[in-house]
Enzyme design. Structure first.
Site, PDB file in Angstrom:
ATOM      1  N   GLY A 184       0.833  -1.209   0.000  1.00  0.00           N
ATOM      2  CA  GLY A 184       0.000   0.000   0.000  1.00  0.00           C
ATOM      3  C   GLY A 184       0.857   1.243   0.000  1.00  0.00           C
ATOM      4  CG  ASN A 185      -0.184   4.698  -1.519  1.00  0.00           C
ATOM      5  OD1 ASN A 185      -0.862   5.550  -0.958  1.00  0.00           O
ATOM      6  ND2 ASN A 185      -0.592   4.056  -2.610  1.00  0.00           N
ATOM      7  CG  HIS A 186       2.851   6.436   4.074  1.00  0.00           C
ATOM      8  ND1 HIS A 186       2.530   5.728   5.204  1.00  0.00           N
ATOM      9  CD2 HIS A 186       4.143   6.132   3.801  1.00  0.00           C
ATOM     10  CE1 HIS A 186       3.571   5.045   5.608  1.00  0.00           C
ATOM     11  NE2 HIS A 186       4.567   5.270   4.760  1.00  0.00           N
TER      12      HIS A 186
END
Ligand code: CTP
Length: 235
Positions: free
Chosen positions: A44-46
């Site tokens: 995923g990512n932030h």
């Protein structure tokens, strides 16, 4: 005598009818995507998803009917003109975006979509065995590019997060993905990009106009973006 609630709904309708995007439909993507590795892990990512939710509110406050396709976030909104369509992966976001695109007037793709996903997803939790472990990744489908390829009357907006040759790279994406407008975030600007509540953006239009904005709250950036779209499309 006319019932008070009838008077209120008459006034409400009269106010809504005067809003500039009344009768228009807007599709927005926002947040991250999660690409499964096994039943408990993902890539995923932030992205907080805040930008997408702020754009949805800004569009709805101008009278538009909004479908917000959002990856996993902690954001929420309660507005009778906003329908939130939660998704998890890039592939689910792709399907949802294509389901709605034909019937919308404006599409704004602000999601931080994973560019790659695991080629094989294990249906059981992967056990630790060796000292090193590799996952083979394959490209996800580019939602923005695919919409640009089938675009007809729709006004299409993309986002670009760049670290170098920002304007040149963003212009390249605008052209390659057949966009009307691209919103450039530079990671070199303090307060821009993921996580925070502020953003510093530059708008680049399909006529190569470059409009730089100051550091602002994401709420204000969303309002600027909707004004820019109305100037280009409806002025
Ligand atoms: N985007 C998308 N689908 C993807 C990847 C990106 O719709 N699979 C959209 C994003 O929502 C954003 C825009 O494309 O509006 C730009 O994404 P970005 O990742 O910055 O650009 P890329 O074209 O993927 O190029 P690169 O990562 O190499 O800079």
């Amino acid at each position: 005598m006319v019932e008070p609630e009838d008077i209120v709904s008459f006034i409400e309708k009269d106010i809504l009818d005067q809003l500039p995007l009344r009768g228009k439909k807007v599709l927005i993507t926002g947040g991250p995507t999660y690409e499964a590795i096994d039943p408990v892990r993902f890539i995923g990512n932030h992205s907080s998803g805040k930008m997408g939710f702020e754009i949805a509110k800004a569009a709805a406050n101008l009278g538009a009917e909004v479908v917000l396709i959002s990856g996993p976030t902690h954001q929420s909104v309660s507005h009778n003109l906003i329908e939130v369509n939660p998704v998890t992966s890039a592939s689910e976001m792709y399907d949802a975006a294509h389901l709605h695109f034909k019937s919308v007037d404006i599409a704004i793709l602000s999601a931080a979509v994973a560019d790659y996903k695991p080629k094989n997803v294990s249906d059981k939790k992967i056990k630790k065995a060796n000292a090193t472990f590799s996952i083979e990744l394959e490209k996800t489908k580019d939602i923005l590019k695919s919409l640009g390829a089938i675009k007809q009357h729709q006004f299409l907006v993309g986002f670009a997060l760049e670290t170098n040759d920002e304007i040149k790279n963003a212009k390249g994406k605008l052209e390659a993905k057949n966009l009307n407008l691209i919103v450039l975030n530079s990671l070199n600007d303090k307060g821009a990009g993921f996580g925070g509540s502020t953003n510093k953006v530059t708008f680049i239009t399909d006529t190569e106009e470059v409009i730089e904005h100051q550091l602002k709250s994401k709420t204000e950036v969303a309002k600027d973006l909707m004004q820019q779209i109305m100037t280009q499309q409806y002025a």
